[in-house]
Design a protein around this motif. Structure first.
Motif, mmCIF file in Angstrom:
data_model
loop_
_atom_site.group_PDB
_atom_site.id
_atom_site.type_symbol
_atom_site.label_atom_id
_atom_site.label_comp_id
_atom_site.label_asym_id
_atom_site.label_seq_id
_atom_site.Cartn_x
_atom_site.Cartn_y
_atom_site.Cartn_z
ATOM 1 N N PRO A 199 0.819 -1.227 0.000
ATOM 2 C CA PRO A 199 0.000 0.000 0.000
ATOM 3 C C PRO A 199 0.848 1.270 0.000
ATOM 4 C CG PRO A 199 -0.865 -1.586 1.581
ATOM 5 C CD PRO A 199 0.450 -2.120 1.123
ATOM 6 N N TYR A 200 1.963 1.262 0.737
ATOM 7 C CA TYR A 200 2.831 2.437 0.778
ATOM 8 C C TYR A 200 3.540 2.648 -0.561
ATOM 9 C CZ TYR A 200 2.086 1.726 5.779
ATOM 10 O OH TYR A 200 1.514 1.544 7.008
ATOM 11 N N VAL A 201 3.863 1.549 -1.238
ATOM 12 C CA VAL A 201 4.491 1.648 -2.556
ATOM 13 C C VAL A 201 3.539 2.288 -3.555
ATOM 14 C CG1 VAL A 201 5.421 0.321 -4.492
ATOM 15 C CG2 VAL A 201 6.042 -0.302 -2.149
ATOM 16 N N VAL A 202 2.273 1.913 -3.492
ATOM 17 C CA VAL A 202 1.273 2.486 -4.399
ATOM 18 C C VAL A 202 1.141 3.994 -4.166
ATOM 19 C CG1 VAL A 202 -1.167 2.495 -5.026
ATOM 20 C CG2 VAL A 202 0.006 0.324 -4.602
ATOM 21 N N VAL A 203 1.045 4.386 -2.897
ATOM 22 C CA VAL A 203 0.960 5.817 -2.579
ATOM 23 C C VAL A 203 2.223 6.544 -3.037
ATOM 24 C CG1 VAL A 203 0.802 7.496 -0.709
ATOM 25 C CG2 VAL A 203 -0.594 5.429 -0.633
ATOM 26 N N GLY A 204 3.381 5.956 -2.760
ATOM 27 C CA GLY A 204 4.639 6.566 -3.181
ATOM 28 C C GLY A 204 4.748 6.690 -4.685
ATOM 29 N N ALA A 205 4.227 5.700 -5.428
ATOM 30 C CA ALA A 205 4.269 5.745 -6.886
ATOM 31 C C ALA A 205 3.484 6.942 -7.413
ATOM 32 C CB ALA A 205 3.714 4.447 -7.459
ATOM 33 N N PHE A 206 2.310 7.195 -6.837
ATOM 34 C CA PHE A 206 1.498 8.323 -7.301
ATOM 35 C C PHE A 206 2.089 9.663 -6.865
ATOM 36 C CE2 PHE A 206 -1.581 5.025 -8.106
ATOM 37 C CZ PHE A 206 -2.265 5.498 -9.219
ATOM 38 N N VAL A 207 2.751 9.684 -5.718
ATOM 39 C CA VAL A 207 3.420 10.915 -5.291
ATOM 40 C C VAL A 207 4.567 11.241 -6.235
ATOM 41 C CG1 VAL A 207 4.839 11.943 -3.472
ATOM 42 C CG2 VAL A 207 2.769 10.676 -2.865
ATOM 43 N N ILE A 208 5.381 10.241 -6.561
ATOM 44 C CA ILE A 208 6.498 10.448 -7.492
ATOM 45 C C ILE A 208 5.973 10.889 -8.853
ATOM 46 C CG2 ILE A 208 8.349 9.277 -8.744
ATOM 47 C CD1 ILE A 208 8.712 7.499 -6.263
ATOM 48 N N GLN A 220 0.230 11.046 -15.098
ATOM 49 C CA GLN A 220 0.556 10.493 -13.780
ATOM 50 C C GLN A 220 0.227 9.004 -13.713
ATOM 51 O OE1 GLN A 220 -1.358 12.919 -10.815
ATOM 52 N NE2 GLN A 220 -0.426 14.815 -11.572
ATOM 53 N N LEU A 221 -0.889 8.613 -14.298
ATOM 54 C CA LEU A 221 -1.242 7.191 -14.337
ATOM 55 C C LEU A 221 -0.250 6.395 -15.175
ATOM 56 C CD1 LEU A 221 -5.128 7.350 -14.743
ATOM 57 C CD2 LEU A 221 -3.861 6.503 -12.769
ATOM 58 N N LEU A 222 0.232 7.004 -16.267
ATOM 59 C CA LEU A 222 1.158 6.302 -17.148
ATOM 60 C C LEU A 222 2.510 6.053 -16.492
ATOM 61 C CD1 LEU A 222 0.391 8.037 -20.559
ATOM 62 C CD2 LEU A 222 -0.096 5.671 -19.916
ATOM 63 N N LEU A 223 2.818 6.793 -15.429
ATOM 64 C CA LEU A 223 4.039 6.532 -14.683
ATOM 65 C C LEU A 223 3.778 5.681 -13.448
ATOM 66 C CD1 LEU A 223 7.072 6.987 -14.263
ATOM 67 C CD2 LEU A 223 6.533 9.074 -13.012
ATOM 68 N N ALA A 224 2.715 5.987 -12.720
ATOM 69 C CA ALA A 224 2.441 5.298 -11.448
ATOM 70 C C ALA A 224 2.036 3.844 -11.655
ATOM 71 C CB ALA A 224 1.363 6.042 -10.672
ATOM 72 N N VAL A 225 1.187 3.577 -12.636
ATOM 73 C CA VAL A 225 0.716 2.203 -12.848
ATOM 74 C C VAL A 225 1.861 1.264 -13.257
ATOM 75 C CG1 VAL A 225 -0.795 0.748 -14.243
ATOM 76 C CG2 VAL A 225 -1.651 2.916 -13.329
ATOM 77 N N PRO A 226 2.708 1.635 -14.243
ATOM 78 C CA PRO A 226 3.843 0.749 -14.538
ATOM 79 C C PRO A 226 4.768 0.549 -13.340
ATOM 80 C CG PRO A 226 3.539 2.310 -16.321
ATOM 81 C CD PRO A 226 2.625 2.743 -15.215
ATOM 82 N N LEU A 227 4.937 1.586 -12.523
ATOM 83 C CA LEU A 227 5.802 1.448 -11.345
ATOM 84 C C LEU A 227 5.256 0.381 -10.398
ATOM 85 C CD1 LEU A 227 7.425 4.456 -9.494
ATOM 86 C CD2 LEU A 227 6.764 2.396 -8.272
ATOM 87 N N CYS A 228 3.954 0.403 -10.171
ATOM 88 C CA CYS A 228 3.336 -0.604 -9.287
ATOM 89 C C CYS A 228 3.432 -2.003 -9.891
ATOM 90 C CB CYS A 228 1.872 -0.249 -9.027
ATOM 91 S SG CYS A 228 1.637 1.314 -8.138
ATOM 92 N N LEU A 229 3.186 -2.113 -11.199
ATOM 93 C CA LEU A 229 3.262 -3.410 -11.859
ATOM 94 C C LEU A 229 4.690 -3.963 -11.836
ATOM 95 C CD1 LEU A 229 0.946 -2.815 -14.956
ATOM 96 C CD2 LEU A 229 0.421 -4.101 -12.878
ATOM 97 N N LEU A 230 5.658 -3.095 -12.064
ATOM 98 C CA LEU A 230 7.060 -3.528 -12.050
ATOM 99 C C LEU A 230 7.495 -3.934 -10.644
ATOM 100 C CD1 LEU A 230 8.432 -0.797 -14.456
ATOM 101 C CD2 LEU A 230 8.486 -3.250 -14.896
ATOM 102 N N TYR A 231 6.933 -3.308 -9.644
ATOM 103 C CA TYR A 231 7.213 -3.719 -8.261
ATOM 104 C C TYR A 231 6.717 -5.139 -8.025
ATOM 105 C CZ TYR A 231 7.397 -3.473 -3.146
ATOM 106 O OH TYR A 231 7.679 -3.710 -1.813
ATOM 107 N N GLU A 232 5.545 -5.440 -8.534
ATOM 108 C CA GLU A 232 4.998 -6.797 -8.397
ATOM 109 C C GLU A 232 5.853 -7.805 -9.164
ATOM 110 O OE1 GLU A 232 2.573 -7.830 -6.466
ATOM 111 O OE2 GLU A 232 2.267 -5.794 -5.708
#
Length: 255
Positions: A199-208, A220-232
């Protein structure tokens, strides 16, 4: 062996390493310079290729502007130099590998080589994702949002700075799996802990994403969503990588 002989041997080894490092850096630099010189006749066309996502989004007949006196020359040269570095990247990484490989154990080579190769591929993939998808969306949105009373004519220097910032942001974003793998492999953070902080990674992804990208929800979605997927993806690959790169002693301990 006397203390002086030991000291002399250490100094000779250190100097030999410095000489080897210098030779490797020279070989890498020469490759970049040669490629750069070969590309220079097409520097203007290379910049036009970089500017294509913006030019497609601008109204028909629009062009960018150059405010500085030497900007029309300097910016294409910078873009060409960066392209030369990207093309020469496999050779540069090989020189790095050739320098550090003799001092590594077999299991360490299994650890370093895949990380160097995969991190380079992921970084270039992040740049390609930004160029072919993100720029098309961002520039079209910005220019459609602009009031009709404004004549949109971006400065090429500002455009270059923006593009480099976005390339670095997306290139680093695509390195997230490597970061996760290294943290788990080196024992710095347990895999279970990394899973628990999702959950903190998801919040951090959208902040970044909000800090780095333009202030529109799509970019913002085009950066945050890939970041979360790549974390997984990193969480999934990390255990497999740890198992494949264990030293013999580590394998015996886990049995």
């Amino acid at each position: 062996m006397t203390e002086e002989q030991k000291t002399g041997g250490v100094e000779e080894t250190f100097i030999s390493h410095l000489v080897e490092l210098r030779n490797r850096l020279m070989k890498a630099s020469i490759a970049i310079i040669v490629i750069f010189l070969c590309l220079m006749p097409w520097a203007a066309h290379i910049y036009d290729l970089l500017a294509e996502p913006m030019m497609v989004a601008l109204p028909a007949g629009s062009k960018m502007i150059a405010i500085g006196v030497i900007t029309p020359f300097l910016i294409p040269v910078k873009v060409t130099l960066l392209l030369a570095f990207v093309i020469a990247l496999p050779w540069v990484l090989y020189q790095l590998w050739a320098f550090i490989a003799p001092g590594l154990y077999a299991h360490e080579k299994k650890l370093i080589a895949p990380l160097v190769i995969s991190s380079s591929i992921l970084f270039v993939t992040g740049i390609a994702f930004c160029y072919f998808l993100v720029f098309r969306v961002i520039f079209r949105f910005i220019n459609n949002f602009a009031p009709k009373s404004i004549s949109v004519a971006p400065d090429i220097d500002s455009y270059f700075d923006f593009v480099m910032t976005m390339f670095i942001a997306f290139g680093m974003t695509f390195e997230v799996p490597i970061v996760v793998i290294v943290l788990v492999r080196m024992g710095l953070v347990p895999l279970e802990k990394l899973k628990a902080i999702r959950p903190y990674v998801v919040v951090g992804a959208f902040v970044i994403a909000a800090i780095v990208t333009p202030p529109d929800i799509m970019s913002q979605l085009l950066l945050a969503v890939p970041l979360c997927l790549l974390y997984e993806i990193g969480l999934f690959v990390a255990p497999l990588f740890v198992k494949a790169t264990q030293a013999p002693a580590e394998s015996e301990e886990t049995i």
